[in-house]
Enzyme design. Structure first.
Site, PDB file in Angstrom:
ATOM      1  N   ASN A   1       0.807  -1.238   0.000  1.00 18.00           N
ATOM      2  CA  ASN A   1       0.000   0.000   0.000  1.00 18.00           C
ATOM      3  C   ASN A   1       0.834   1.279   0.000  1.00 18.00           C
ATOM      4  O   ASN A   1       0.362   2.317  -0.445  1.00 18.00           O
ATOM      5  CB  ASN A   1      -1.047  -0.019   1.115  1.00 18.00           C
ATOM      6  CG  ASN A   1      -0.451   0.072   2.484  1.00 18.00           C
ATOM      7  OD1 ASN A   1       0.706  -0.276   2.684  1.00 18.00           O
ATOM      8  ND2 ASN A   1      -1.223   0.539   3.436  1.00 18.00           N
TER       9      ASN A   1
ATOM     10  N   GLY B   1       2.909  -4.521   7.735  1.00 20.31           N
ATOM     11  CA  GLY B   1       1.912  -5.340   7.054  1.00 20.31           C
ATOM     12  C   GLY B   1       0.778  -5.678   7.985  1.00 20.31           C
ATOM     13  O   GLY B   1       0.470  -4.913   8.906  1.00 20.31           O
TER      14      GLY B   1
ATOM     15  N   GLU C   1       5.061  -2.692  12.264  1.00 18.00           N
ATOM     16  CA  GLU C   1       4.027  -1.671  12.093  1.00 18.00           C
ATOM     17  C   GLU C   1       2.858  -2.353  11.406  1.00 18.00           C
ATOM     18  O   GLU C   1       2.993  -2.835  10.282  1.00 18.00           O
ATOM     19  CB  GLU C   1       4.538  -0.509  11.230  1.00 18.00           C
ATOM     20  CG  GLU C   1       5.538   0.382  11.920  1.00 18.00           C
ATOM     21  CD  GLU C   1       5.017   1.003  13.205  1.00 18.00           C
ATOM     22  OE1 GLU C   1       3.785   1.116  13.383  1.00 18.00           O
ATOM     23  OE2 GLU C   1       5.858   1.371  14.043  1.00 18.00           O
TER      24      GLU C   1
ATOM     25  N   CYS D   1      -2.861   2.369   6.220  1.00 19.66           N
ATOM     26  CA  CYS D   1      -2.914   1.892   7.606  1.00 19.66           C
ATOM     27  C   CYS D   1      -3.491   2.976   8.506  1.00 19.66           C
ATOM     28  O   CYS D   1      -4.065   2.688   9.546  1.00 19.66           O
ATOM     29  CB  CYS D   1      -1.532   1.476   8.053  1.00 19.66           C
ATOM     30  SG  CYS D   1      -0.309   2.674   7.616  1.00 19.66           S
TER      31      CYS D   1
HETATM   32  P1  NAP Z   1       0.659  -8.674   4.548  1.00 16.60           P
HETATM   33  O1  NAP Z   1      -0.078  -9.708   3.814  1.00 16.60           O
HETATM   34  O2  NAP Z   1       0.923  -8.879   5.986  1.00 16.60           O
HETATM   35  O3  NAP Z   1       2.010  -8.466   3.749  1.00 16.60           O
HETATM   36  C1  NAP Z   1       3.014  -7.586   4.121  1.00 16.60           C
HETATM   37  C2  NAP Z   1       4.347  -8.135   3.657  1.00 16.60           C
HETATM   38  O4  NAP Z   1       4.654  -9.320   4.397  1.00 16.60           O
HETATM   39  C3  NAP Z   1       4.348  -8.543   2.191  1.00 16.60           C
HETATM   40  O5  NAP Z   1       5.601  -8.277   1.640  1.00 16.60           O
HETATM   41  C4  NAP Z   1       4.097 -10.041   2.267  1.00 16.60           C
HETATM   42  O6  NAP Z   1       4.549 -10.752   1.152  1.00 16.60           O
HETATM   43  C5  NAP Z   1       4.896 -10.395   3.515  1.00 16.60           C
HETATM   44  N1  NAP Z   1       4.498 -11.637   4.152  1.00 16.60           N
HETATM   45  C6  NAP Z   1       3.324 -12.310   4.047  1.00 16.60           C
HETATM   46  N2  NAP Z   1       3.360 -13.442   4.783  1.00 16.60           N
HETATM   47  C7  NAP Z   1       4.582 -13.524   5.356  1.00 16.60           C
HETATM   48  C8  NAP Z   1       5.229 -14.459   6.223  1.00 16.60           C
HETATM   49  N3  NAP Z   1       4.603 -15.562   6.655  1.00 16.60           N
HETATM   50  N4  NAP Z   1       6.493 -14.216   6.619  1.00 16.60           N
HETATM   51  C9  NAP Z   1       7.135 -13.090   6.211  1.00 16.60           C
HETATM   52  N5  NAP Z   1       6.582 -12.181   5.383  1.00 16.60           N
HETATM   53  C10 NAP Z   1       5.312 -12.367   4.964  1.00 16.60           C
HETATM   54  O7  NAP Z   1      -0.035  -7.263   4.442  1.00 16.60           O
HETATM   55  P2  NAP Z   1      -0.585  -6.565   3.142  1.00 16.60           P
HETATM   56  O8  NAP Z   1      -1.902  -7.173   2.875  1.00 16.60           O
HETATM   57  O9  NAP Z   1       0.411  -6.588   2.063  1.00 16.60           O
HETATM   58  O10 NAP Z   1      -0.712  -5.043   3.638  1.00 16.60           O
HETATM   59  C11 NAP Z   1      -1.839  -4.547   4.267  1.00 16.60           C
HETATM   60  C12 NAP Z   1      -1.652  -4.506   5.770  1.00 16.60           C
HETATM   61  O11 NAP Z   1      -0.515  -3.715   6.117  1.00 16.60           O
HETATM   62  C13 NAP Z   1      -2.800  -3.850   6.486  1.00 16.60           C
HETATM   63  O12 NAP Z   1      -3.168  -4.602   7.608  1.00 16.60           O
HETATM   64  C14 NAP Z   1      -2.264  -2.492   6.910  1.00 16.60           C
HETATM   65  O13 NAP Z   1      -2.871  -1.901   7.999  1.00 16.60           O
HETATM   66  C15 NAP Z   1      -0.848  -2.797   7.147  1.00 16.60           C
HETATM   67  N6  NAP Z   1      -0.030  -1.599   7.012  1.00 16.60           N
HETATM   68  C16 NAP Z   1       0.458  -1.028   8.134  1.00 16.60           C
HETATM   69  C17 NAP Z   1       1.223   0.117   8.072  1.00 16.60           C
HETATM   70  C18 NAP Z   1       1.794   0.710   9.319  1.00 16.60           C
HETATM   71  O14 NAP Z   1       2.827   1.342   9.251  1.00 16.60           O
HETATM   72  N7  NAP Z   1       1.185   0.552  10.459  1.00 16.60           N
HETATM   73  C19 NAP Z   1       1.520   0.678   6.834  1.00 16.60           C
HETATM   74  C20 NAP Z   1       0.998   0.083   5.686  1.00 16.60           C
HETATM   75  C21 NAP Z   1       0.237  -1.081   5.797  1.00 16.60           C
HETATM   76  P3  NAP Z   1       3.591 -11.109  -0.100  1.00 16.60           P
HETATM   77  O15 NAP Z   1       2.351 -10.288   0.028  1.00 16.60           O
HETATM   78  O16 NAP Z   1       4.412 -10.775  -1.279  1.00 16.60           O
HETATM   79  O17 NAP Z   1       3.321 -12.571  -0.006  1.00 16.60           O
END
Ligand code: NAP
Ligand code: MG
Length: 498
Positions: free
Chosen positions: A155, A231, A253, A287
């Site tokens: 995002n 994430g 985060e 987020c």
């Molecule tokens: P996500 O599915 O958790 O993915 C985040 C990253 O982690 C991606 O690069 C993903 O890789 C990787 N990942 C997935 N499973 C993993 C595992 N088992 N081990 C290590 N890495 C793994 O999140 P998203 O859907 O991409 O992003 C949305 C989320 O991020 C929302 O919940 C949002 O609130 C949060 N977010 C938080 C902030 C903050 O600073 N607080 C900022 C932005 C977003 P792949 O997707 O390539 O498989």
């Protein structure tokens, strides 16, 4: 055929200063059009091992380069990002969907971070302090941690990567970065820029692939000393527990359930603007997006009316078009999650005031679009008021007092961002004290962080660390306490004090 601004149509990992092929790959889809933008590798653990080995070797020398010289590379990175801002922004819109104006803002955040962290090359302050014994000197200083693993979401594919990699690099670490599979182009552009800026080989390495393969291999790699992750909550928690078992430093985060509070004395027009921008910008996929509005009962009807009216003017479509204010949803999983929560909201008894449906007809047929959606008469304990939806869906909850507004704001498991619209100076100061989030806005929406302040949240949003700001350096450095005794004799602290 590669798209404009991108030299290749097949991305390669970047390890030890070389682009490296990987057998398997998958398509990156533009969520606005359904078209393939580029192909991205799906790497395995072997690529992670190679990247970590390269980072480990490079780190020994990089740590010895004086920090002001390390910073010179970041100044050049910032300059190049500025020069290529438009090209990078357009590619960001193509892979992520956010509207061009917001993409430019995100790239600008990276530029700001480059110059800010480059400045740290001449600071990285420690402390000197009197020692308790005569002829003895004491100080604390920051030392690099070693090899840093950064795992980033789709995002904010460039801003978040700069929040993590720039402080890591200026502090003398080397980096292995796994970008989200949906948005790898920003990593390709950053690699090109790092190279052009003269970053020595091995200081940054990029490995593309799924979280379950590449991310997991990084989390478990014994030569990665820190994981910095942004994430989802589920993935973050599992990374934290895996890192915990290895005593590996980890910075998380994660999500938010951010609220805008609108008090009875608020400038309602301004509040409406703030809500629309923070709820429906990036289609709610931030987020820090506003997903709850906590409104004083005396102004509830007026706020509802104006919100519904203004929502009609939100143009939805391909973010490359100037008139568009709300872009697409990232992928099918995102669409399904949003649809599921809209149904949950209806079942829970909230009243749907606007939106509520996916858009599949005509110009929207090939992309993934969802109507900006507003529920009212929600209660604080409903799932739509408690759980992160990550889409353009807002729940309006009415309250009878300032105290109740604070209580409702703080009733969620997340603690990222909050906002209050009021003209009462006493409420402003009470709110900034009592709102329990890591970020608080007064008379503005829930989004809009500046890079020289700490970014992150309390409670279920993180684990106590912060991205950006000088605070980010705490993730990427170890504190070292140094004592120099020049008395010529053995002096024992706490014992030989008189
Ligand atoms: P996500 O599915 O958790 O993915 C985040 C990253 O982690 C991606 O690069 C993903 O890789 C990787 N990942 C997935 N499973 C993993 C595992 N088992 N081990 C290590 N890495 C793994 O999140 P998203 O859907 O991409 O992003 C949305 C989320 O991020 C929302 O919940 C949002 O609130 C949060 N977010 C938080 C902030 C903050 O600073 N607080 C900022 C932005 C977003 P792949 O997707 O390539 O498989
Ligand atoms: Mg994902």
């Amino acid at each position: 055929m590669a798209v404009e601004g991108l030299k290749v149509d097949q991305l390669q990992n970047f390890i030890n200063g070389e682009f490296v092929d990987v057998k398997e790959s998958t398509a990156v889809i533009n969520p606005a059009t359904g078209e393939t933008v580029v192909n991205v590798p799906l790497s395995s653990k072997d690529s992670v091992d190679a990247a970590v080995a390269s980072a480990k070797t490079a780190q020994k020398e990089w740590a010895l380069v004086p920090a002001p010289q390390r910073a010179e590379v970041l100044y050049e990175v910032g300059r190049l990002m500025k020069e290529k801002k438009e090209e990078i922004s357009r590619l960001l819109t193509m892979e992520n969907g956010k509207v061009l104006e917001e993409a430019r803002g995100e790239v600008q955040e990276g530029i700001d971070m480059a110059f800010y962290m480059a400045g740290e090359g001449r600071r990285l302050f420690g402390h000197t302090t009197p020692a308790e014994l005569q002829n003895k000197f004491a100080m604390s200083q920051r030392a690099p941690v070693g090899v840093v693993g950064i795992i980033t979401p789709w995002n904010f594919p460039i801003a978040i990567a700069t929040w993590k990699s720039f402080p890591a690099i200026v502090a003398g670490n080397t980096v292995v970065w796994k970008p989200a599979t949906e948005t790898p182009i920003m990593a390709q552009k950053m690699v090109e820029i790092f190279e052009e800026a003269g970053l020595p080989k091995g200081v940054i390495n990029v490995v593309y692939g799924s979280g379950s393969q590449v991310g997991d291999a990084m989390v478990h790699h014994p030569d990665i000393q820190v994981i910095s992750f942004t994430g989802s909550n589920d993935v973050g928690r599992s990374i934290a527990s895996d890192c915990g078992k290895q005593l590996k430093k980890v910075s998380l985060e994660m999500g938010g359930k951010n609220a805008v509070i609108v008090m009875d004395d608020a400038d309602i027009e301004l509040a409406v603007e703030g809500i629309l921008w923070s709820a429906f910008g990036t289609s709610g996929q931030r987020c820090t997006a506003c997903s709850r509005v906590i409104v004083h009962e005396d102004v509830k009807e007026e706020l509802e009316k104006r919100l519904v009216e203004q929502m009609k003017h939100l143009t939805i479509g391909n973010g490359l078009e100037d008139s568009v204010k709300v872009g697409p949803i990232i992928n099918d999983a995102g669409m399904e999650k949003i649809e599921k929560y809209v149904q949950i909201g209806k079942d829970e008894g909230a009243t749907l005031l606007a939106g509520g449906s996916p858009m599949n007809e005509g110009e929207y047929a090939e992309g993934k679009y969802f109507e900006p959606t507003l529920f009212t008469d929600a209660t604080a304990d409903m799932r739509i008021s408690q759980e992160e939806i990550f889409g353009p869906v807002v729940s309006l909850i009415s309250v009878g007092s300032f105290e109740e507004a604070i209580e409702v704001n703080n009733s969620v498991t997340f603690g990222l961002s909050s906002s209050i619209f009021t003209k009462d100076v006493n409420q402003v100061f009470a709110a900034q004290r009592d709102l329990d989030t890591g970020i608080v806005y007064v008379n503005a929406g829930t989004t809009g962080a500046e890079i020289h302040l700490p970014f992150g949240g309390t409670k279920g949003t993180g684990n106590g660390h912060r991205d950006s700001g000088v605070q980010a350096l705490d993730v990427f450095t170890e504190w070292k306490a140094v004592y120099v005794d020049y008395s010529g004799k053995l002096q024992r602290a706490q014992i030989d004090v008189d």
